[in-house]
Design an enzyme around this catalytic site. Structure first.
Site, mmCIF file in Angstrom:
data_model
loop_
_atom_site.group_PDB
_atom_site.id
_atom_site.type_symbol
_atom_site.label_atom_id
_atom_site.label_comp_id
_atom_site.label_asym_id
_atom_site.label_seq_id
_atom_site.Cartn_x
_atom_site.Cartn_y
_atom_site.Cartn_z
ATOM 1 N N ILE A 21 0.847 -1.194 0.000
ATOM 2 C CA ILE A 21 0.000 0.000 0.000
ATOM 3 C C ILE A 21 0.889 1.253 0.000
ATOM 4 C CG2 ILE A 21 -1.695 1.307 1.348
ATOM 5 C CD1 ILE A 21 -2.793 -1.448 2.342
ATOM 6 N N ALA A 65 2.779 -9.086 13.145
ATOM 7 C CA ALA A 65 2.475 -10.015 14.241
ATOM 8 C C ALA A 65 3.002 -11.372 13.811
ATOM 9 C CB ALA A 65 0.976 -10.090 14.488
ATOM 10 N N TYR A 102 -7.750 -12.372 12.893
ATOM 11 C CA TYR A 102 -7.006 -11.098 12.939
ATOM 12 C C TYR A 102 -6.417 -10.895 14.343
ATOM 13 C CZ TYR A 102 -5.769 -6.458 11.176
ATOM 14 O OH TYR A 102 -5.082 -5.337 10.747
ATOM 15 N N LYS A 128 -4.312 -2.564 16.241
ATOM 16 C CA LYS A 128 -4.910 -1.487 15.437
ATOM 17 C C LYS A 128 -5.785 -0.580 16.305
ATOM 18 C CE LYS A 128 -3.221 -2.497 11.321
ATOM 19 N NZ LYS A 128 -2.035 -1.770 10.845
ATOM 20 N N ILE A 156 -6.737 -6.038 1.145
ATOM 21 C CA ILE A 156 -6.028 -5.988 -0.144
ATOM 22 C C ILE A 156 -4.949 -7.070 -0.109
ATOM 23 C CG2 ILE A 156 -4.581 -4.589 -1.671
ATOM 24 C CD1 ILE A 156 -5.768 -2.076 -0.339
ATOM 25 N N LYS A 157 -4.790 -7.794 -1.203
ATOM 26 C CA LYS A 157 -3.817 -8.892 -1.236
ATOM 27 C C LYS A 157 -2.386 -8.351 -1.281
ATOM 28 C CE LYS A 157 -3.628 -13.140 -3.647
ATOM 29 N NZ LYS A 157 -3.971 -13.849 -4.869
ATOM 30 N N ALA A 172 1.759 -8.660 3.718
ATOM 31 C CA ALA A 172 1.307 -8.707 5.116
ATOM 32 C C ALA A 172 -0.032 -9.435 5.219
ATOM 33 C CB ALA A 172 1.186 -7.294 5.671
HETATM 34 P P1 NAD Z 1 3.172 -5.015 3.146
HETATM 35 O O1 NAD Z 1 3.611 -6.364 3.567
HETATM 36 O O2 NAD Z 1 3.460 -4.611 1.767
HETATM 37 O O3 NAD Z 1 3.716 -3.901 4.139
HETATM 38 C C1 NAD Z 1 3.973 -4.142 5.488
HETATM 39 C C2 NAD Z 1 5.276 -3.435 5.793
HETATM 40 O O4 NAD Z 1 5.577 -3.512 7.191
HETATM 41 C C3 NAD Z 1 6.469 -4.060 5.053
HETATM 42 O O5 NAD Z 1 7.104 -3.086 4.252
HETATM 43 C C4 NAD Z 1 7.375 -4.506 6.181
HETATM 44 O O6 NAD Z 1 8.752 -4.364 5.850
HETATM 45 C C5 NAD Z 1 6.990 -3.517 7.269
HETATM 46 N N1 NAD Z 1 7.463 -3.926 8.588
HETATM 47 C C6 NAD Z 1 7.140 -5.054 9.285
HETATM 48 N N2 NAD Z 1 7.870 -5.094 10.425
HETATM 49 C C7 NAD Z 1 8.635 -3.969 10.447
HETATM 50 C C8 NAD Z 1 9.610 -3.446 11.329
HETATM 51 N N3 NAD Z 1 9.939 -4.089 12.478
HETATM 52 N N4 NAD Z 1 10.212 -2.268 11.020
HETATM 53 C C9 NAD Z 1 9.898 -1.602 9.897
HETATM 54 N N5 NAD Z 1 8.993 -2.044 9.006
HETATM 55 C C10 NAD Z 1 8.391 -3.226 9.288
HETATM 56 O O7 NAD Z 1 1.598 -5.013 3.419
HETATM 57 P P2 NAD Z 1 0.503 -3.831 3.370
HETATM 58 O O8 NAD Z 1 -0.788 -4.527 3.292
HETATM 59 O O9 NAD Z 1 0.875 -2.830 2.370
HETATM 60 O O10 NAD Z 1 0.587 -3.223 4.846
HETATM 61 C C11 NAD Z 1 0.760 -1.853 5.105
HETATM 62 C C12 NAD Z 1 -0.144 -1.410 6.240
HETATM 63 O O11 NAD Z 1 -1.500 -1.476 5.814
HETATM 64 C C13 NAD Z 1 -0.067 -2.252 7.501
HETATM 65 O O12 NAD Z 1 -0.173 -1.421 8.635
HETATM 66 C C14 NAD Z 1 -1.313 -3.106 7.404
HETATM 67 O O13 NAD Z 1 -1.775 -3.577 8.659
HETATM 68 C C15 NAD Z 1 -2.254 -2.087 6.823
HETATM 69 N N6 NAD Z 1 -3.489 -2.630 6.230
HETATM 70 C C16 NAD Z 1 -3.416 -3.600 5.295
HETATM 71 C C17 NAD Z 1 -4.580 -4.107 4.760
HETATM 72 C C18 NAD Z 1 -4.541 -5.224 3.745
HETATM 73 O O14 NAD Z 1 -5.540 -5.944 3.612
HETATM 74 N N7 NAD Z 1 -3.459 -5.397 3.007
HETATM 75 C C19 NAD Z 1 -5.828 -3.627 5.180
HETATM 76 C C20 NAD Z 1 -5.865 -2.608 6.143
HETATM 77 C C21 NAD Z 1 -4.679 -2.131 6.662
#
Ligand code: NAD
Length: 256
Positions: free
Chosen positions: A20, A95, A156, A163, A192-193, A196
């Site tokens: 994202i 997590a 979750y 969160k 979103i796929k 994470a």
């Molecule tokens: P993603 O896997 O692309 O991004 C997650 C990021 O967290 C990665 O870049 C990873 O390197 C980083 N990260 C994890 N541990 C870390 C650490 N110790 N130090 C620094 N960075 C760290 O996945 P995403 O879906 O783009 O997630 C981004 C955010 O969006 C997250 O907070 C996630 O909870 C939130 N989110 C995701 C969704 C979804 O369905 N994908 C929905 C709602 C919210």
């Protein structure tokens, strides 16, 4: 002329082109913002650096958010190179896999600590450092949340609790930083796929639920989220702070 010409921002949370954070970075850059990127650990550098360079970013800095020294080093670099920043994107969470299946009641003390530290406390740690660099610049900070903060979503688990802490932190940070004209908001994104998301057991069925029940009858994309991020990180939202904005095809409003 872009909406963000002359502005500078730092992006935390790009892992790959599906992240994202990457969609947000592209939307900001398209409107003229100059960006710096951080990556979590050496393994990710080879993925993040080419993406950053593809939009002309020169600052690509390592940062595991559990390490205060690494966080300090990011902000030292930004201070030295730019003097200040206008935007900060916190788009990261973690997590342990075993906590994202089964019952929440089985969450371990260590699993709880790690999830809350990486996914919620990190926003506080980053916002504190950003405060000094946003002084006098109408700064804006955003983070990414999910509906599991307010309703029970199977599997979750501890991430929902993290969160909830993250969204409460947004409100407290918005209150602290508002007098300095720094705004803090969250986007609660629909599923979103991404990398994470794939760690959550049964994620496919969450996507299916949105497709059949959300008012818009579709899942959101990274680009949907990025457009709201652009709004929150630009002057278009100059009077908005402490909010959790849902970008979820309206799924959260549906009862029966
Ligand atoms: P993603 O896997 O692309 O991004 C997650 C990021 O967290 C990665 O870049 C990873 O390197 C980083 N990260 C994890 N541990 C870390 C650490 N110790 N130090 C620094 N960075 C760290 O996945 P995403 O879906 O783009 O997630 C981004 C955010 O969006 C997250 O907070 C996630 O909870 C939130 N989110 C995701 C969704 C979804 O369905 N994908 C929905 C709602 C919210």
């Amino acid at each position: 002329m872009g909406l963000l010409d002359g502005k500078k921002g730092i992006i935390f949370g790009v892992a790959n082109e599906r992240s994202i954070a990457w969609a947000i970075a592209q939307a900001l850059n398209k409107e003229g913002m100059e960006l710096a990127f951080s990556y979590a650990g050496e393994a990710l550098e080879s993925r993040v650096r080419p993406l950053a360079e593809s939009i002309g970013s020169k600052l690509v800095i390592p940062c595991d958010v559990t390490d205060d020294a690494q966080i300090d080093s990011v902000f030292d670099t930004l201070s030295k190179e730019w003097g200040g920043i206008d935007a900060l994107v916190h788009s990261l969470a973690f997590a342990r896999k075993e906590e994202l299946k089964g019952d929440f009641v089985d969450t371990s003390r260590e699993g709880f600590r790690i999830a809350l530290d990486v996914s919620a406390y990190s926003l506080v740690a980053l916002a504190r450092r950003a405060r000094a660099l946003m002084e006098g610049r109408a700064g804006s900070i955003i983070t990414l949340s999910y509906y599991g903060s307010v309703k029970v979503i199977q599997n979750y688990n501890v991430m929902g609790v993290a969160k909830a802490a993250l969204e409460a932190s947004v409100r407290y940070l918005a209150s602290d930083l508002g007098p300095k004209n720094i705004r803090v908001n969250a986007i609660s994104a629909g599923p979103i796929k991404t990398l994470a998301a794939m760690g959550i057991a049964g994620f496919r069925s969450i996507l299916d639920q949105v497709e059949t029940k959300a008012p818009l009858r579709r899942n959101v994309t990274q680009e949907d989220v990025a457009k709201t991020a652009l709004y929150l990180l630009s002057g278009l939202s100059s009077g908005v702070t402490g909010e959790v904005v849902y970008v979820d095809s309206g799924f959260n409003i549906v009862g029966l």
